[in-house]
Design a protein around this motif. Sequence first.
Motif, PDB file in Angstrom:
ATOM      1  N   HIS A  85      37.597  -0.977  10.579  1.00  0.00           N
ATOM      2  CA  HIS A  85      36.937  -0.912   9.277  1.00  0.00           C
ATOM      3  C   HIS A  85      36.902   0.538   8.794  1.00  0.00           C
ATOM      4  O   HIS A  85      36.771   1.463   9.591  1.00  0.00           O
ATOM      5  CB  HIS A  85      35.518  -1.464   9.377  1.00  0.00           C
ATOM      6  N   CYS A  86      37.025   0.708   7.485  1.00  0.00           N
ATOM      7  CA  CYS A  86      36.922   2.011   6.830  1.00  0.00           C
ATOM      8  C   CYS A  86      35.992   1.828   5.643  1.00  0.00           C
ATOM      9  O   CYS A  86      36.172   0.902   4.860  1.00  0.00           O
ATOM     10  CB  CYS A  86      38.308   2.479   6.376  1.00  0.00           C
ATOM     11  N   LEU A 126      39.040   1.867  -1.647  1.00  0.00           N
ATOM     12  CA  LEU A 126      38.502   1.583  -0.312  1.00  0.00           C
ATOM     13  C   LEU A 126      37.686   0.291  -0.266  1.00  0.00           C
ATOM     14  O   LEU A 126      37.016   0.019   0.735  1.00  0.00           O
ATOM     15  CB  LEU A 126      37.640   2.758   0.162  1.00  0.00           C
ATOM     16  N   ALA A 127      37.778  -0.494  -1.316  1.00  0.00           N
ATOM     17  CA  ALA A 127      37.033  -1.754  -1.345  1.00  0.00           C
ATOM     18  C   ALA A 127      37.491  -2.659  -0.205  1.00  0.00           C
ATOM     19  O   ALA A 127      38.683  -2.717   0.123  1.00  0.00           O
ATOM     20  CB  ALA A 127      37.241  -2.458  -2.685  1.00  0.00           C
ATOM     21  N   SER A 183      37.779 -10.996   4.385  1.00  0.00           N
ATOM     22  CA  SER A 183      37.248 -10.514   5.662  1.00  0.00           C
ATOM     23  C   SER A 183      36.013  -9.632   5.484  1.00  0.00           C
ATOM     24  O   SER A 183      35.230  -9.463   6.417  1.00  0.00           O
ATOM     25  CB  SER A 183      38.315  -9.718   6.409  1.00  0.00           C
ATOM     26  N   GLY A 184      35.865  -9.046   4.303  1.00  0.00           N
ATOM     27  CA  GLY A 184      34.763  -8.117   4.084  1.00  0.00           C
ATOM     28  C   GLY A 184      35.008  -6.752   4.693  1.00  0.00           C
ATOM     29  O   GLY A 184      34.100  -5.936   4.778  1.00  0.00           O
TER      30      GLY A 184
END
Length: 143
Positions: free
Chosen positions: A113-114, A96-97, A102-103
């Motif tokens: 985002h997750c 999940l990194a 984009s971060g």
Amino acid sequence: MNRESIITALFTFVSSATSFSTVSRRLQLWSSVAPSDKPALFLCERADMYVRASEAVPESVTLNLDIYIYTDAGKDQSVVPATTLNNLLDAVDAALAPDPLSGLQTLGGLVSHCWIEGKVMKDAGDLDGDGVAVIPVKILVPC
């Protein structure tokens, strides 16, 4: 928003993080999972949170899920049960990194985002041999 596609993508990301013997989206009690079926990973949906900043702004939805990991620590006192559990947690963290540019972790472009957020409950199984971790995950979905 297609919840099923999003949750299926999350399940694919985390269940392929490492060699789990059992993976399922249907939660089971750790006592019902045989030692030979561990390590096991289960994905459990908890709640959806709708937020609307104002009438002019579309709402956003945050899906809240828990990842359950079960391990068999066994009874061998020379083995450190936390080592096995920590390695599995590290694999889920890596799966999940966020993208380095984009971060963000977007689950292949399905969501905004997750991420993992909150307290990760851990019991390595020192006393009874049954290790468990519960990892809280949030998914921000644009609407």
